[in-house]
Design an enzyme around this catalytic site. Structure first.
Site, PDB file in Angstrom:
ATOM      1  N   SER B  22       0.827  -1.201   0.000  1.00 46.71           N
ATOM      2  CA  SER B  22       0.000   0.000   0.000  1.00 46.71           C
ATOM      3  C   SER B  22       0.869   1.263   0.000  1.00 46.71           C
ATOM      4  O   SER B  22       1.859   1.349   0.716  1.00 46.71           O
ATOM      5  CB  SER B  22      -0.883   0.003   1.242  1.00 46.71           C
ATOM      6  N   ILE B  72       4.237  11.180   4.106  1.00 42.51           N
ATOM      7  CA  ILE B  72       3.186  11.573   3.171  1.00 42.51           C
ATOM      8  C   ILE B  72       1.936  12.031   3.936  1.00 42.51           C
ATOM      9  O   ILE B  72       1.333  13.042   3.587  1.00 42.51           O
ATOM     10  CB  ILE B  72       2.799  10.394   2.229  1.00 42.51           C
ATOM     11  N   GLY B  73       1.563  11.289   4.950  1.00 44.79           N
ATOM     12  CA  GLY B  73       0.392  11.693   5.721  1.00 44.79           C
ATOM     13  C   GLY B  73      -0.919  11.311   5.069  1.00 44.79           C
ATOM     14  O   GLY B  73      -1.914  12.023   5.163  1.00 44.79           O
ATOM     15  N   ASN B 128      -5.162  -0.382   7.792  1.00 42.35           N
ATOM     16  CA  ASN B 128      -3.889   0.239   8.131  1.00 42.35           C
ATOM     17  C   ASN B 128      -4.047   0.870   9.516  1.00 42.35           C
ATOM     18  O   ASN B 128      -4.578   1.966   9.646  1.00 42.35           O
ATOM     19  CB  ASN B 128      -3.540   1.287   7.064  1.00 42.35           C
ATOM     20  N   CYS B 131      -0.065   3.627  10.533  1.00 40.15           N
ATOM     21  CA  CYS B 131       0.603   4.710   9.813  1.00 40.15           C
ATOM     22  C   CYS B 131       1.274   5.642  10.819  1.00 40.15           C
ATOM     23  O   CYS B 131       0.608   6.192  11.686  1.00 40.15           O
ATOM     24  CB  CYS B 131      -0.393   5.494   8.963  1.00 40.15           C
ATOM     25  N   THR B 194       5.943   0.980   8.022  1.00 44.04           N
ATOM     26  CA  THR B 194       7.244   1.636   8.193  1.00 44.04           C
ATOM     27  C   THR B 194       7.594   1.781   9.674  1.00 44.04           C
ATOM     28  O   THR B 194       6.729   1.740  10.537  1.00 44.04           O
ATOM     29  CB  THR B 194       7.230   3.033   7.548  1.00 44.04           C
ATOM     30  N   GLY B 245      11.383  -3.825   3.159  1.00 45.19           N
ATOM     31  CA  GLY B 245      12.750  -3.906   2.671  1.00 45.19           C
ATOM     32  C   GLY B 245      13.047  -4.988   1.662  1.00 45.19           C
ATOM     33  O   GLY B 245      14.208  -5.295   1.413  1.00 45.19           O
TER      34      GLY B 245
HETATM   35  C1  LIG Z   1       5.885   6.592   0.162  1.00 48.15           C
HETATM   36  C2  LIG Z   1       5.222   5.533   0.996  1.00 48.15           C
HETATM   37  C3  LIG Z   1       3.847   5.596   1.229  1.00 48.15           C
HETATM   38  C4  LIG Z   1       3.221   4.632   2.006  1.00 48.15           C
HETATM   39  N1  LIG Z   1       1.862   4.708   2.190  1.00 48.15           N
HETATM   40  C5  LIG Z   1       1.237   3.730   2.893  1.00 48.15           C
HETATM   41  C6  LIG Z   1      -0.185   3.742   3.032  1.00 48.15           C
HETATM   42  O1  LIG Z   1      -0.891   4.607   2.512  1.00 48.15           O
HETATM   43  N2  LIG Z   1      -0.750   2.743   3.754  1.00 48.15           N
HETATM   44  C7  LIG Z   1      -0.031   1.744   4.330  1.00 48.15           C
HETATM   45  O2  LIG Z   1      -0.603   0.854   4.950  1.00 48.15           O
HETATM   46  N3  LIG Z   1       1.311   1.697   4.195  1.00 48.15           N
HETATM   47  C8  LIG Z   1       1.958   2.673   3.497  1.00 48.15           C
HETATM   48  N4  LIG Z   1       3.330   2.611   3.348  1.00 48.15           N
HETATM   49  C9  LIG Z   1       4.084   1.514   3.963  1.00 48.15           C
HETATM   50  C10 LIG Z   1       4.326   0.383   2.957  1.00 48.15           C
HETATM   51  O3  LIG Z   1       3.107  -0.161   2.524  1.00 48.15           O
HETATM   52  C11 LIG Z   1       5.194  -0.733   3.561  1.00 48.15           C
HETATM   53  O4  LIG Z   1       4.526  -1.305   4.653  1.00 48.15           O
HETATM   54  C12 LIG Z   1       6.545  -0.235   4.036  1.00 48.15           C
HETATM   55  O5  LIG Z   1       7.035   0.750   3.163  1.00 48.15           O
HETATM   56  C13 LIG Z   1       7.574  -1.354   4.164  1.00 48.15           C
HETATM   57  O6  LIG Z   1       7.868  -1.965   2.921  1.00 48.15           O
HETATM   58  P1  LIG Z   1       9.113  -1.535   1.973  1.00 48.15           P
HETATM   59  O7  LIG Z   1      10.328  -1.449   2.860  1.00 48.15           O
HETATM   60  O8  LIG Z   1       9.196  -2.596   0.933  1.00 48.15           O
HETATM   61  O9  LIG Z   1       8.766  -0.207   1.407  1.00 48.15           O
HETATM   62  C14 LIG Z   1       3.978   3.583   2.577  1.00 48.15           C
HETATM   63  C15 LIG Z   1       5.356   3.510   2.336  1.00 48.15           C
HETATM   64  C16 LIG Z   1       5.984   4.468   1.551  1.00 48.15           C
HETATM   65  C17 LIG Z   1       7.467   4.362   1.307  1.00 48.15           C
END
Ligand SMILES: Cc1cc2nc3c(=O)[nH]c(=O)nc-3n(C[C@H](O)[C@H](O)[C@H](O)COP(=O)(O)O)c2cc1C
Ligand SMILES: Cc1cc2nc3c(=O)[nH]c(=O)nc-3n(C[C@H](O)[C@H](O)[C@H](O)COP(=O)(O)OP(=O)(O)OC[C@H]3O[C@@H](n4cnc5c(N)ncnc54)[C@H](O)[C@@H]3O)c2cc1C
Ligand code: FES
Lengths: 262, 304
Positions: B22, B72-73, B128, B131, B194, B245
């Site tokens: 997401s 992003i928020g 979610n 966040c 995150t 990651g």
């Molecule tokens: C730019 C950005 C926007 C994200 N927006 C959301 C979101 O709207 N909802 C959500 O559940 N997670 C959001 N995440 C978290 C990701 O879905 C994911 O859980 C997290 O980035 C870890 O995976 P990665 O290391 O592969 O990015 C966001 C992550 C990034 C980097």
């Protein structure tokens, strides 16, 4: 598909700048659009770096890169024959149709999209529009100013007076607007320069298209990372990579810490 | 596509276990220019709230060693426009779509989830509750098991599709939380969101992000994700979507061996829009080379 690996055909060093020519198959880019480059090979940096397209013709793409950090330092080390992984062309470029008598204003590497624009306008109108370029010192970009002066209608301002007029490009713009009749401005440069542009274009009631910078992740509009503040409403944002990087000057919230917030 | 990669998650059949996270894939179709969306296992859309949200002030991104911070928020267009403009589009694809839901009250989560479920266009929902980038909404449900379980119960009463709960790695007792959510009726878990983080400009003595703090993603958090998945897997049998990651098929398989039934790729899409496709290819070769009948044999196969 807007992703490709392009072979570096030529690298020219101009002071702090490197001008790259990269091979591309049929790519139709507009002035103001950008390329999003992967920096590093075996373990590339997580985020790509955006660079304005400086030229796009004859199966090659031109990029002007100034070294400011790790990613650009890596790029500066590329040689002829190396391959660059890029997404391009991205973003919304300048609208060339809006003004009859445009003036182009660039600061530093902001030259890249405006040089491209000047060449396109020249091709469309039969004469080169005037481009004002501000540098902190005449040596910043080596022999590039001398080369460009032969190529386009260029006026330079340097903060130390070592080339062209002594002063900022905003000073140069002030005298140029007092001297000749323009009906629109295209601008690209550091945020402080673009901010300082405001009073002048308002005084002369000139419309202005401006290309702005913001840190980016995806570069294609999905992550909402590259937001800049929109004018008018509190808490309203635009994406530089998708709605920009070229905006109408009046659509962005200037003053304070600028549209980019940094 | 190699059928040995097929998996089933809460009754949803995926052609392979590789999904996208997401918020890192937009509303779904944007990356269609770079890859065949129908070769993905499933797609998780950006979190939506009841009303449109403007998001946080810029700058919203900062690159860190082996990762990035974002703040992003939850900028989004609101659930109604999302259903009309984006889900309508996506549901035409041969691809399970999991819609991510955010909110700042139980009522908002239930309302948004209900509308998405009623639309008939989402195969499942992901709540979610983790966040790090909004003041209200999210973490207060996600860190405290009673609030999280109540939320799941209420959403389940209202919705007819499977519900995944997406957790923060900061959950104090991941094992207990996972077990309680399973008991409350959650159909699966998404691990992890995150990791809260921050960076400072020492010259200007200012935070790098407009919102001051943000969420860390990318390779830097992969070990945290592996540990979260493993801890939860020891307590529950429901499906786990592992994320955090992932950059290649090896880092994806680590999560699967630790207990994930499927994985989701986030930040790596920004680096390489074809990352998912390469990961799927790598898994195919692995399954082939090891002579596995199905990739499911690897799930939770960790020997400690
Ligand atoms: C730019 C950005 C926007 C994200 N927006 C959301 C979101 O709207 N909802 C959500 O559940 N997670 C959001 N995440 C978290 C990701 O879905 C994911 O859980 C997290 O980035 C870890 O995976 P990665 O290391 O592969 O990015 C966001 C992550 C990034 C980097
Ligand atoms: C639309 C657009 C066009 C640009 N055109 C040019 C150009 O033609 N020539 C040129 O030299 N530079 C240009 N820039 C700026 C260029 O992207 C940055 O200088 C570059 O990203 C710095 O990377 P780094 O790793 O060397 O620096 P670092 O400071 O190490 O980078 C850290 C992170 O911040 C980001 N970042 C740092 N500075 C900027 C910046 N000014 N804008 C956006 N992101 C930044 C990087 O991409 C990276 O994610 C442009 C930026 C944008 C948004
Ligand atoms: S960089 Fe992702 S939306 Fe602009």
């Amino acid at each position: 598909m807007p992703r490709f690996e392009g072979e570096v055909l030529e690298v020219r060093e101009y002071g702090q700048g490197r001008l790259f020519r990269v091979a591309v198959d049929s790519l139709a880019a507009q002035p103001g659009q950008f390329a999003h480059l992967l920096c590093g090979e075996d373990s590339p940096r997580t985020l790509r770096r955006p660079f304005s397209i400086m030229d796009c013709s004859d199966g090659s793409l031109g990029l002007l890169v100034k070294v400011v950090g790790e990613g650009t330092a890596w790029l500066a080390g590329r040689r002829v024959g190396d391959r660059l992984d890029m997404l391009a062309p991205l973003g919304r470029g300048f609208n060339l149709e809006l003004y009859e008598r445009p003036l182009l204003v660039a600061g530093g590497t902001g030259l890249a999209p405006l040089h491209f624009l000047a060449k396109r306008l020249e091709a469309a109108k039969g004469h080169s529009p005037r481009l004002l370029w501000g540098l902190s010192c005449g040596e910043d970009f080596g022999a590039m100013p001398a080369w460009l002066e032969r190529d386009i209608d260029l006026s330079i301002a340097t903060c130390d007076g070592s080339a062209g007029m002594e002063g900022t490009v905003i000073d140069l713009l002030g005298s140029e607007l007092a001297r000749a009749d323009y009906d629109g401005v295209f601008a690209c440069g550091p945020e402080a320069m673009l901010d300082a542009l405001g009073p002048l274009i308002r005084k002369h009631a000139l419309p202005c298209q401006v290309s702005v910078e913001q840190r980016m992740a995806c570069g294609i509009g999905v992550c909402f990372g590259c937001a800049v503040k929109k004018s008018g409403e509190e808490q309203s944002y635009l994406r530089v990579c998708l709605e920009g990087p070229v905006f109408d000057y009046s659509d962005l919230a200037w003053g304070g810490d600028g549209p980019g917030g940094a | 596509m190699d059928s040995r990669l097929a998996v089933e998650l809460a009754g949803i059949r995926l052609r392979n276990p590789v999904m996208v996270c997401s918020g890192t894939f937009g509303s779904g179709s944007e990356y269609g220019d770079f890859l065949d969306l129908e070769s993905l296992g499933a797609l998780v859309t950006k979190s939506v709230t009841l009303n449109p949200r403007a998001g946080n002030p810029p700058p919203r991104i900062w690159e860190t060693p082996s990762g990035m911070l974002n703040s992003i928020g939850l900028e989004n267009k609101g659930v109604e426009r999302f259903i009309q403009e984006d889900l309508a589009h996506l549901s035409a694809l041969e691809l399970p779509v999991i819609a991510s839901v955010a909110g700042s009250s139980v009522e908002e989560y239930v309302e948004v989830a209900g509308r998405l479920s009623d639309s008939g266009r989402a195969s499942a929902l992901e709540l979610n509750v983790s966040c790090p980038n909004v003041k209200r909404g999210g973490v207060e449900f996600g860190l405290e098991s009673q609030a999280a379980c109540e939320l799941v119960t209420r959403v389940k009463e209202r919705c007819g599709v499977p519900i995944f709960v997406k957790l923060s790695p900061l959950v104090p007792d991941m094992g207990a939380m996972a077990r309680l959510l399973q008991e409350a009726g959650a159909d699966g878990l998404s691990l992890i969101n995150t990791v809260p983080g921050m960076a400072v400009d020492i010259e200007g003595k200012k935070p790098r992000l407009g919102a001051v703090t943000g969420g860390l993603s990318g390779p830097a958090i992969h070990p945290i994700a592996v540990r979260s998945v493993w801890t939860a897997r020891q307590q529950v049998g429901i499906p786990i979507i592992g994320m955090g990651g992932i950059t290649d098929w090896r880092s994806a398989l680590e999560l699967i061996v630790a207990g994930a039934n499927a994985v989701a790729v986030g930040t790596a899409n920004f680096t390489d829009p074809q990352a998912t496709i390469k990961i799927i290819g790598g898994m195919e070769s692995f399954v082939q080379a090891r002579g596995l009948d199905r990739i499911g044999e690897l799930v939770g196969s960790l020997r400690v």
